[in-house]
Design a protein around this motif. Structure first.
Motif, PDB file in Angstrom:
ATOM      1  N   GLY A 115      14.511  85.383   9.804  1.00 28.05           N
ATOM      2  CA  GLY A 115      13.911  84.398  10.690  1.00 28.05           C
ATOM      3  C   GLY A 115      13.489  83.171   9.911  1.00 28.05           C
ATOM      4  O   GLY A 115      12.799  83.293   8.892  1.00 28.05           O
ATOM      5  N   GLU A 116      13.910  81.989  10.369  1.00 27.71           N
ATOM      6  CA  GLU A 116      13.498  80.750   9.711  1.00 27.71           C
ATOM      7  C   GLU A 116      12.114  80.314  10.172  1.00 27.71           C
ATOM      8  O   GLU A 116      11.288  79.882   9.375  1.00 27.71           O
ATOM      9  N   LYS A 117      11.861  80.441  11.478  1.00 28.63           N
ATOM     10  CA  LYS A 117      10.556  80.067  12.020  1.00 28.63           C
ATOM     11  C   LYS A 117       9.506  81.143  11.756  1.00 28.63           C
ATOM     12  O   LYS A 117       8.345  80.848  11.475  1.00 28.63           O
ATOM     13  N   ALA A 118       9.913  82.395  11.903  1.00 30.54           N
ATOM     14  CA  ALA A 118       8.964  83.502  11.746  1.00 30.54           C
ATOM     15  C   ALA A 118       9.712  84.769  11.379  1.00 30.54           C
ATOM     16  O   ALA A 118      10.878  84.951  11.741  1.00 30.54           O
ATOM     17  N   GLN A 119       9.030  85.640  10.649  1.00 31.35           N
ATOM     18  CA  GLN A 119       9.513  86.995  10.379  1.00 31.35           C
ATOM     19  C   GLN A 119       8.354  87.928  10.721  1.00 31.35           C
ATOM     20  O   GLN A 119       7.513  88.227   9.886  1.00 31.35           O
ATOM     21  N   MET A 120       8.319  88.330  11.983  1.00 34.12           N
ATOM     22  CA  MET A 120       7.185  89.090  12.493  1.00 34.12           C
ATOM     23  C   MET A 120       7.653  90.251  13.361  1.00 34.12           C
ATOM     24  O   MET A 120       8.739  90.210  13.938  1.00 34.12           O
ATOM     25  N   ALA A 121       6.791  91.256  13.454  1.00 28.29           N
ATOM     26  CA  ALA A 121       7.026  92.392  14.344  1.00 28.29           C
ATOM     27  C   ALA A 121       5.674  92.956  14.743  1.00 28.29           C
ATOM     28  O   ALA A 121       4.715  92.895  13.966  1.00 28.29           O
ATOM     29  N   GLY A 122       5.593  93.491  15.958  1.00 25.69           N
ATOM     30  CA  GLY A 122       4.311  94.032  16.389  1.00 25.69           C
ATOM     31  C   GLY A 122       4.421  94.863  17.648  1.00 25.69           C
ATOM     32  O   GLY A 122       5.517  95.137  18.151  1.00 25.69           O
ATOM     33  N   LEU A 123       3.261  95.265  18.146  1.00 26.20           N
ATOM     34  CA  LEU A 123       3.154  96.055  19.367  1.00 26.20           C
ATOM     35  C   LEU A 123       2.259  95.335  20.365  1.00 26.20           C
ATOM     36  O   LEU A 123       1.227  94.769  19.988  1.00 26.20           O
ATOM     37  N   VAL A 124       2.654  95.353  21.631  1.00 19.62           N
ATOM     38  CA  VAL A 124       1.748  94.945  22.709  1.00 19.62           C
ATOM     39  C   VAL A 124       1.228  96.216  23.362  1.00 19.62           C
ATOM     40  O   VAL A 124       1.938  97.218  23.448  1.00 19.62           O
ATOM     41  N   ASP A 129       0.746  91.956  32.294  1.00 23.90           N
ATOM     42  CA  ASP A 129       1.892  91.101  32.583  1.00 23.90           C
ATOM     43  C   ASP A 129       2.072  90.173  31.387  1.00 23.90           C
ATOM     44  O   ASP A 129       1.392  90.326  30.361  1.00 23.90           O
ATOM     45  N   GLU A 130       2.989  89.200  31.512  1.00 22.94           N
ATOM     46  CA  GLU A 130       3.316  88.324  30.382  1.00 22.94           C
ATOM     47  C   GLU A 130       2.146  87.464  29.922  1.00 22.94           C
ATOM     48  O   GLU A 130       2.172  86.911  28.817  1.00 22.94           O
ATOM     49  N   ASP A 131       1.103  87.360  30.743  1.00 23.31           N
ATOM     50  CA  ASP A 131      -0.033  86.500  30.416  1.00 23.31           C
ATOM     51  C   ASP A 131      -1.314  87.269  30.117  1.00 23.31           C
ATOM     52  O   ASP A 131      -2.365  86.651  29.910  1.00 23.31           O
ATOM     53  N   ASN A 132      -1.235  88.607  30.094  1.00 24.28           N
ATOM     54  CA  ASN A 132      -2.447  89.406  29.899  1.00 24.28           C
ATOM     55  C   ASN A 132      -2.118  90.687  29.134  1.00 24.28           C
ATOM     56  O   ASN A 132      -1.500  91.601  29.697  1.00 24.28           O
ATOM     57  N   PHE A 133      -2.532  90.743  27.860  1.00 26.24           N
ATOM     58  CA  PHE A 133      -2.255  91.919  27.040  1.00 26.24           C
ATOM     59  C   PHE A 133      -2.954  91.783  25.686  1.00 26.24           C
ATOM     60  O   PHE A 133      -3.452  90.717  25.320  1.00 26.24           O
ATOM     61  N   TYR A 134      -2.970  92.896  24.942  1.00 25.20           N
ATOM     62  CA  TYR A 134      -3.374  92.895  23.538  1.00 25.20           C
ATOM     63  C   TYR A 134      -2.110  92.939  22.676  1.00 25.20           C
ATOM     64  O   TYR A 134      -1.074  93.472  23.100  1.00 25.20           O
ATOM     65  N   VAL A 135      -2.211  92.420  21.451  1.00 22.46           N
ATOM     66  CA  VAL A 135      -1.101  92.516  20.506  1.00 22.46           C
ATOM     67  C   VAL A 135      -1.643  92.676  19.095  1.00 22.46           C
ATOM     68  O   VAL A 135      -2.684  92.110  18.743  1.00 22.46           O
ATOM     69  N   VAL A 136      -0.963  93.483  18.298  1.00 19.66           N
ATOM     70  CA  VAL A 136      -1.197  93.519  16.857  1.00 19.66           C
ATOM     71  C   VAL A 136       0.158  93.297  16.206  1.00 19.66           C
ATOM     72  O   VAL A 136       1.154  93.907  16.602  1.00 19.66           O
ATOM     73  N   LYS A 149      -5.722  88.826  21.646  1.00 17.05           N
ATOM     74  CA  LYS A 149      -5.481  89.143  23.051  1.00 17.05           C
ATOM     75  C   LYS A 149      -5.033  87.890  23.777  1.00 17.05           C
ATOM     76  O   LYS A 149      -5.353  86.759  23.374  1.00 17.05           O
ATOM     77  N   VAL A 150      -4.280  88.102  24.848  1.00 19.29           N
ATOM     78  CA  VAL A 150      -3.855  87.017  25.727  1.00 19.29           C
ATOM     79  C   VAL A 150      -4.450  87.306  27.099  1.00 19.29           C
ATOM     80  O   VAL A 150      -4.205  88.370  27.676  1.00 19.29           O
ATOM     81  N   GLY A 206       4.490  98.181  24.529  1.00 13.36           N
ATOM     82  CA  GLY A 206       5.819  97.655  24.241  1.00 13.36           C
ATOM     83  C   GLY A 206       5.908  97.055  22.848  1.00 13.36           C
ATOM     84  O   GLY A 206       4.964  97.112  22.049  1.00 13.36           O
ATOM     85  N   PHE A 207       7.062  96.448  22.575  1.00 15.95           N
ATOM     86  CA  PHE A 207       7.349  95.846  21.276  1.00 15.95           C
ATOM     87  C   PHE A 207       7.273  94.325  21.380  1.00 15.95           C
ATOM     88  O   PHE A 207       7.543  93.749  22.432  1.00 15.95           O
ATOM     89  N   TRP A 208       6.952  93.680  20.256  1.00 19.39           N
ATOM     90  CA  TRP A 208       6.673  92.236  20.226  1.00 19.39           C
ATOM     91  C   TRP A 208       7.352  91.611  19.016  1.00 19.39           C
ATOM     92  O   TRP A 208       7.378  92.196  17.926  1.00 19.39           O
ATOM     93  N   THR A 209       7.912  90.417  19.189  1.00 16.35           N
ATOM     94  CA  THR A 209       8.350  89.595  18.057  1.00 16.35           C
ATOM     95  C   THR A 209       8.028  88.138  18.380  1.00 16.35           C
ATOM     96  O   THR A 209       7.525  87.827  19.464  1.00 16.35           O
ATOM     97  N   LYS A 210       8.343  87.250  17.454  1.00 13.62           N
ATOM     98  CA  LYS A 210       8.080  85.831  17.669  1.00 13.62           C
ATOM     99  C   LYS A 210       9.278  84.981  17.271  1.00 13.62           C
ATOM    100  O   LYS A 210       9.938  85.249  16.263  1.00 13.62           O
ATOM    101  N   SER A 211       9.524  83.937  18.078  1.00 13.47           N
ATOM    102  CA  SER A 211      10.539  82.918  17.793  1.00 13.47           C
ATOM    103  C   SER A 211      11.875  83.553  17.426  1.00 13.47           C
ATOM    104  O   SER A 211      12.414  84.348  18.179  1.00 13.47           O
ATOM    105  N   ASP A 212      12.399  83.209  16.225  1.00 14.27           N
ATOM    106  CA  ASP A 212      13.730  83.685  15.833  1.00 14.27           C
ATOM    107  C   ASP A 212      13.665  84.917  14.939  1.00 14.27           C
ATOM    108  O   ASP A 212      14.637  85.241  14.249  1.00 14.27           O
TER     109      ASP A 212
END
Length: 351
Positions: A115-124, A129-136, A149-150, A206-212
């Motif tokens: 990933g050029e913008k980000a190299q991330m991985a996480g869990l929600v 919904d898409e606007d309300n959750f926790y993430v690490v 949190k969102v 669920g699973f979470w990533t960011k950008s590319d």
């Protein structure tokens, strides 16, 4: 014998004690396919991610017997997010859609690939919904481990340490939620002090990533306390409130169009197919009775707050000398009314 009651009558509108375990077996899916029972979505901007099964070398979960030995690894099928959308506020999510979790521990392995913008991985988790959750999430490019949190689409200030998280290497991530307490661990160590937050007390995982960020996930499992469905809790409460009831049951059509018992005072009936009478109650919005030797069962439509029939309610009463359909129905209506007040939407039947 069943008889249709022709009179028109207007009707006004926790947790189990045992533990359960769920494992995501990505190995059963074909390479290149998306895993079943998940929903791909996105928080923020951009398109949903591209989630599919790939093969990768994954180290054994068991430590080598000799401290000088190299951990063994095998090529296995793992979950990958492969979209390279470089939008900054772009957070691909893959949500397990078959269960809502309250108290749980979820563990997974992850690997940041590129990933050029980000190299991330996480869990929600405790996802609404898409606007309300926790993430690490863990960042190999920024060497940070963060929780946030969102709520209503607004992200809170991230909490967590700076820590070395090498890319191209498998790491262990774990989250434990109990009530309003949240614990987040990285590679077996609690990396963030215990958090307390009341925003979400249950939700999906669920699973979470960011950008590319191209990221892999493997060996995911969840230990959890199954939540008692709202409908079952209502039935249990009604049996206590009305001790003379012989039985109480709620039957509804699930998403698969199968008519099933979703709540019952007799738990052995749970999940069984509904009867033709119960189907008629829902489809025709009619009232029925069935007389037994020492009992009478009243079948009534259970309506939501808009007056739409969402289920069939079966109320079994002890009969008495002079028992008529009309007074059996009169005895049943207060119970129907109380249940309708607590189950105001169809979704409450299955939560």
């Amino acid at each position: 014998m069943l008889r249709l009651i022709l009179a028109t009558i207007l009707v006004s509108a926790s947790f189990w004690t045992h533990a359960a375990e769920l494992r995501f077996d990505f190995g059963k899916h074909e390479v290149g396919s998306a895993p079943s029972n998940f929903v791909s979505t996105v928080s923020g901007l951009g398109e949903a991610g591209v989630w599919k099964i790939v093969e990768d070398d994954v180290p054994s979960a068991f430590a080598p017997l000799s401290p000088n030995a190299t951990p063994s690894s095998t090529k296995r099928r793992v979950l990958a997010q492969t979209s390279k959308d470089t939008t900054d506020e772009h957070f691909p999510l893959l949500i397990y859609n078959n269960e809502v979790f309250g108290d749980f521990t979820v563990t997974t392995r992850f690997k940041c690939i590129s990933g050029e913008k980000a190299q991330m991985a996480g869990l929600v988790f405790r996802y609404q919904d898409e606007d309300n959750f926790y993430v690490v999430r863990a960042s190999a490019s920024g060497n940070t481990f963060r929780f946030y949190k969102v709520v209503g689409g607004q992200r809170s200030t991230p909490i967590g340490p700076e820590i070395q998280i090498p890319g191209g290497t498998w790491h262990d991530l774990s989250v434990t939620c109990k009530g309003n307490q949240i614990r987040c661990s990285l590679n077996g160590k609690e990396a963030i002090p215990m958090l307390t937050d009341n925003s979400f007390m249950a939700g999906k995982i669920g699973f979470w990533t960011k950008s590319d960020a191209v990221s892999y996930f493997s060996d995911t499992h969840i230990e959890y306390t199954p939540r008692e469905p709202i409908a079952q809790k209502v039935v249990r409460d009604m049996m206590i409130r009305y001790p003379r009831l012989l039985g109480l049951k709620i039957t509804a059509f699930k998403a698969s169009d199968a008519l099933q018992v979703i709540a019952s005072s007799n738990e052995s009936e749970m999940g069984k197919a509904g009867s033709k009478t119960e189907a008629s109650v829902i489809k025709e919005d009619q009232f029925y009775t069935a007389k037994g030797k020492e009992s009478i069962t009243v079948y009534l439509p259970l309506r939501d707050r808009n007056g739409e029939t969402i289920a069939a309610l079966s109320i079994k009463l002890k009969s008495f000398v002079g028992q008529t359909e009309s007074n059996a129905l009169a005895r049943s209506l207060p119970i129907n009314k109380e249940i309708a007040a607590r189950i105001q939407e169809a979704k409450h039947l299955f939560e």
